[in-house]
Every structure is written in C-alpha cells, then in structure tokens.
Scaffold this motif. Structure first.
Motif, PDB file in Angstrom:
ATOM      1  N   GLU A 190       0.815  -1.228   0.000  1.00 18.66           N
ATOM      2  CA  GLU A 190       0.000   0.000   0.000  1.00 18.66           C
ATOM      3  C   GLU A 190       0.841   1.267   0.000  1.00 18.66           C
TER       4      GLU A 190
ATOM      5  N   ARG B 237      -6.880   0.741   1.596  1.00 22.82           N
ATOM      6  CA  ARG B 237      -7.574   1.916   2.144  1.00 22.82           C
ATOM      7  C   ARG B 237      -7.057   3.242   1.596  1.00 22.82           C
ATOM      8  N   SER B 238      -5.755   3.461   1.655  1.00 24.02           N
ATOM      9  CA  SER B 238      -5.214   4.764   1.240  1.00 24.02           C
ATOM     10  C   SER B 238      -5.370   5.002  -0.257  1.00 24.02           C
TER      11      SER B 238
ATOM     12  N   ARG C 119      -7.947   3.851  -2.065  1.00 23.84           N
ATOM     13  CA  ARG C 119      -9.354   4.221  -2.255  1.00 23.84           C
ATOM     14  C   ARG C 119      -9.594   5.664  -1.818  1.00 23.84           C
ATOM     15  N   GLU C 120      -9.013   6.039  -0.691  1.00 23.80           N
ATOM     16  CA  GLU C 120      -9.204   7.406  -0.200  1.00 23.80           C
ATOM     17  C   GLU C 120      -8.685   8.424  -1.208  1.00 23.80           C
ATOM     18  N   LYS C 121      -7.524   8.122  -1.808  1.00 23.22           N
ATOM     19  CA  LYS C 121      -6.930   9.016  -2.796  1.00 23.22           C
ATOM     20  C   LYS C 121      -7.819   9.122  -4.031  1.00 23.22           C
TER      21      LYS C 121
ATOM     22  N   VAL D 243     -11.093   8.375  -4.322  1.00 24.14           N
ATOM     23  CA  VAL D 243     -12.389   8.983  -3.988  1.00 24.14           C
ATOM     24  C   VAL D 243     -12.255  10.500  -3.929  1.00 24.14           C
ATOM     25  N   GLU D 244     -11.160  10.967  -3.375  1.00 18.81           N
ATOM     26  CA  GLU D 244     -10.890  12.408  -3.320  1.00 18.81           C
ATOM     27  C   GLU D 244     -10.857  13.004  -4.730  1.00 18.81           C
TER      28      GLU D 244
ATOM     29  N   ARG E 286     -14.493  12.832  -6.382  1.00 18.27           N
ATOM     30  CA  ARG E 286     -15.410  13.862  -5.867  1.00 18.27           C
ATOM     31  C   ARG E 286     -15.043  15.237  -6.407  1.00 18.27           C
TER      32      ARG E 286
ATOM     33  N   THR F 172     -20.626   5.356  -1.406  1.00 19.23           N
ATOM     34  CA  THR F 172     -19.478   6.031  -0.789  1.00 19.23           C
ATOM     35  C   THR F 172     -19.027   7.295  -1.512  1.00 19.23           C
TER      36      THR F 172
ATOM     37  N   ILE G 163     -13.216  -2.324   2.934  1.00 15.84           N
ATOM     38  CA  ILE G 163     -13.464  -0.907   2.649  1.00 15.84           C
ATOM     39  C   ILE G 163     -14.371  -0.755   1.432  1.00 15.84           C
ATOM     40  N   SER G 164     -15.490  -0.065   1.610  1.00 16.49           N
ATOM     41  CA  SER G 164     -16.428   0.227   0.519  1.00 16.49           C
ATOM     42  C   SER G 164     -16.728  -0.993  -0.352  1.00 16.49           C
TER      43      SER G 164
END
Length: 221
Positions: A52, A102-103, A105-107, A109-110, A113, A131, A185-186
């Motif tokens: 990751e 996780r990281s 997906r967070e990147k 998704v940011e 959006r 999500t 996650i999601s």
C-alpha cells in the motif's frame, strides 16, 4: 446532476455510462479505469500489489488523466495512453487487490469527488452510490448473470486482440465478485435508494433507454 451507476464486473456499466454521458452532454468518469491505472503503475514499477505505501507513493508522483480522442475516452498515465494496457488479464486479475487498499481508495475517492463537483457527471464503479457520491440524484445498480458477463468480456477481449478462454473469464469474474463484495473498505453493494436493473437479457440500447428515462424524470422534478 450526479448519476451513479454501480454493479459487478462486466455488468455493462462503463458501456452504457459512456453512451448516456455523450447523449446528455455529461462528463463521464470511469472510476474502474482509475483503479486499473493504479494497478498498472504498481505493475510497471515491479511493486507488489499489496504494498500500500509504495503504491500510494507512486500514485502521488504520477498523473492519471482522461482525454477524448476520436469520439472515445482514453486513459493516460504520466502522458502515455494506457487504455489497452489497463485491460489486460494481468491487470484485471489484480485490480481488486489494489482497489481494496484503504489509502488508495481514499486518494481515488478524493479525485473522483473533485471531478464530480465541477460538472454534470455520470460515474460508474462499485461504491459510487454508497461512498463516492452518496447524495447523487440518480443511483442505478446493474446486475447480470456470470455467464452473460463473461461472454461480454470475452467478446470485448477479442476486439482488443486479447486472448483468454471463456471458462477462465467466468472463473475470474466469480472470484472478483467475491473479492469486491467482501472487501473491508467500501464493498460492492446496492445503495438503499438505488434502482436495480438486470441487464442479462437486455441489449445495450435497451439499458441506455431505461436509465436515460430515469434521469430525465429526475430532471423534471
């Protein structure tokens, strides 16, 4: 207007989303291609798909872009057209592992959006309605039998010059369904307010027509 289309692999999400976006003048955001690009970046840099921290570092120093060329949306990584590269069996088999980090997906998704906040968009993936865009005005959840999805992917591969046995594709889809539905996650699941549409026995035009009707009804409200 935000339109979210979710569903399992090869349910027809990207195909119908592209057509609808073109017809309605919306921006199409292919989230699956973004995760495939992340997987390709790891592959091309000989980084383990489960590392990751290393993958995130590579992504932070890379660019992932969409460009319209000859009426089609192409995917670019660091200025190189990777539209075919991200669809190979190697990337397809490992994208679920990378997209579960996780990281990563967070990147993504940011970024997703950020894109969705600027235009009328139609976005497809596994967790858009749950999500990424939980407040989307229209949420669609596409489903289809494993056999029909495998056949679609088989024909798509043939067009791209990629050779893979149909039975192997069916197996890969079943494995990916399990991974996508059980990731921490999601996970892939239908949003409570999403409209489910079974595409097993529907043509692309029929699916496009049904979703377009739903969008246009929402626009009038």
């Amino acid at each position: 207007m935000q339109v979210a289309i979710d569903g399992p692999a090869s349910a027809g999400k990207s195909t119908v989303a592209k057509i609808i976006a073109h017809n309605l003048g919306y921006i199409y955001i292919d989230t699956g291609a973004m995760y495939r690009a992340c997987t390709l970046i790891a592959h091309d840099n000989n980084v383990d798909y489960g590392d990751e921290k290393a993958i995130l570092n590579l992504i932070d120093h890379s660019t992932i872009d969409f460009k319209q060329e000859d009426g089609e949306q192409k995917v670019y990584v660091n200025g190189k057209n990777v539209s075919i590269d991200i669809r190979t069996p190697e990337i397809t088999e490992n994208v679920s592992q990378v997209s579960a980090l996780r990281s990563i997906r967070e990147k993504m998704v940011e970024l997703q959006r950020e894109m969705a906040g600027k235009h009328d968009v139609i976005m497809d993936g596994r967790d858009i309605g749950t999500t990424v865009l939980p407040d989307a005005e229209v949420k669609i959840f596409l489903i289809a039998s494993v056999a029909s999805r495998a056949k679609r992917r088989f024909l798509d591969f043939q067009e791209k010059g990629i050779h893979q046995d149909l039975k192997d594709i069916e197996h890969d889809i079943e494995v990916r369904d399990y991974k996508d539905s059980h990731r921490e996650i999601s996970p892939l699941k239908k949003a409570d307010d999403a409209i489910e549409l079974d595409t097993t026995n529907l043509t692309i035009d029929e699916v496009v027509a049904k979703i377009t009707e739903i969008i246009q009804k929402k626009q009038k409200n």
